[in-house]
Design an enzyme around this catalytic site. Sequence first.
Site, PDB file in Angstrom:
ATOM      1  N   ASN A  77      -2.087   0.172   6.622  1.00 41.48           N
ATOM      2  CA  ASN A  77      -1.588  -1.097   7.163  1.00 41.48           C
ATOM      3  C   ASN A  77      -0.731  -1.901   6.194  1.00 41.48           C
ATOM      4  OD1 ASN A  77      -3.637  -1.929   5.549  1.00 41.48           O
ATOM      5  ND2 ASN A  77      -4.808  -3.000   7.120  1.00 41.48           N
ATOM      6  N   PHE A 131     -15.319   4.065   7.179  1.00 36.35           N
ATOM      7  CA  PHE A 131     -13.955   4.400   6.789  1.00 36.35           C
ATOM      8  C   PHE A 131     -13.737   4.393   5.271  1.00 36.35           C
ATOM      9  CE2 PHE A 131     -14.156  -0.167   7.780  1.00 36.35           C
ATOM     10  CZ  PHE A 131     -13.695  -0.719   6.600  1.00 36.35           C
ATOM     11  N   THR A 172      -5.575  -7.097  10.514  1.00 36.27           N
ATOM     12  CA  THR A 172      -5.830  -5.795   9.876  1.00 36.27           C
ATOM     13  C   THR A 172      -5.263  -4.660  10.729  1.00 36.27           C
ATOM     14  OG1 THR A 172      -7.893  -6.746   9.034  1.00 36.27           O
ATOM     15  CG2 THR A 172      -7.653  -4.345   8.882  1.00 36.27           C
ATOM     16  N   ARG A 223      -2.482 -14.527   4.207  1.00 27.94           N
ATOM     17  CA  ARG A 223      -3.126 -13.743   5.278  1.00 27.94           C
ATOM     18  C   ARG A 223      -2.432 -13.981   6.626  1.00 27.94           C
ATOM     19  NH1 ARG A 223      -7.499 -10.715   3.846  1.00 27.94           N
ATOM     20  NH2 ARG A 223      -8.499 -10.777   5.870  1.00 27.94           N
ATOM     21  N   ARG A 232       2.510  -6.795   8.695  1.00 25.19           N
ATOM     22  CA  ARG A 232       1.849  -5.631   9.298  1.00 25.19           C
ATOM     23  C   ARG A 232       2.472  -5.263  10.645  1.00 25.19           C
ATOM     24  NH1 ARG A 232      -4.230  -7.216   7.237  1.00 25.19           N
ATOM     25  NH2 ARG A 232      -4.275  -5.838   5.417  1.00 25.19           N
ATOM     26  N   HIS A 240      -2.177  -5.472   1.356  1.00 27.82           N
ATOM     27  CA  HIS A 240      -3.483  -6.101   1.159  1.00 27.82           C
ATOM     28  C   HIS A 240      -3.257  -7.568   0.819  1.00 27.82           C
ATOM     29  CE1 HIS A 240      -7.373  -7.090  -0.635  1.00 27.82           C
ATOM     30  NE2 HIS A 240      -6.696  -7.578  -1.654  1.00 27.82           N
ATOM     31  N   LYS A 288       0.824  -1.215   0.000  1.00 24.98           N
ATOM     32  CA  LYS A 288       0.000   0.000   0.000  1.00 24.98           C
ATOM     33  C   LYS A 288       0.864   1.274   0.000  1.00 24.98           C
ATOM     34  CE  LYS A 288      -3.973  -2.274   2.187  1.00 24.98           C
ATOM     35  NZ  LYS A 288      -5.033  -2.163   3.218  1.00 24.98           N
ATOM     36  N   GLU A 308      -9.535  -9.782  -8.224  1.00 21.66           N
ATOM     37  CA  GLU A 308      -8.577  -8.697  -7.948  1.00 21.66           C
ATOM     38  C   GLU A 308      -7.379  -8.781  -8.892  1.00 21.66           C
ATOM     39  OE1 GLU A 308      -7.865  -9.204  -3.746  1.00 21.66           O
ATOM     40  OE2 GLU A 308      -9.877  -8.499  -3.237  1.00 21.66           O
TER      41      GLU A 308
END
Length: 139
Positions: free
Chosen positions: A114, A59, A93, A87, A104, A117, A11, A128
């Site tokens: 964070n 958000f 998250t 994950r 993270r 993704h 990100k 995606e």
Amino acid sequence: MTTNRTFTMIKPDAVANGHIGNILAMITNAGFKIVSLKLTQLTVADAKAFYAVHAERPFYGELVKFMSSGPIVAAILEKENAVADFRTLIGATNPAEAAEGTIRKLYATSMGENAVHGSDSDENAMIESNFHFAGREQF
Ligand SMILES: Nc1ncnc2c1ncn2[C@@H]1O[C@H](COP(=O)(O)OP(=O)(O)OP(=O)(O)O)[C@@H](O)[C@H]1O
């Protein structure tokens, strides 16, 4: 277990903070093969579409603004059990709740910013991936 694929973005926060190399190293050291990779930037419309599932969440506006605020790295990754294992590698998250050694925990700064993704299902991984990469870019 079958070999499958997941989709990830590094990100804007992690790109801006200079973590691309370290995050890609963690990903490949964990056994993921990179089958697509690019530095790109989401438009506001792209970010709205990518996160449309969150459109009603409080958000959403902040998320769209952040995700379109600067360059990201998009990638498709291949491994046995790719979606679930990725994950686990990225962690919760909220970085305050992320396990030690996760991406993270190491690189995220807040719940919104964070660092990475990871797709949450095989179906979404495919959607995606195709959102970001043409067929000829998926090796
Ligand atoms: N309460 C919140 N406040 C601010 N941003 C949030 C909040 N909850 C989620 N987000 C942002 O929206 C993204 C998508 O939320 P989701 O619940 O799908 O989390 P995730 O599946 O862990 O993250 P991602 O989809 O980015 O892998 C989060 O990664 C985070 O950037």
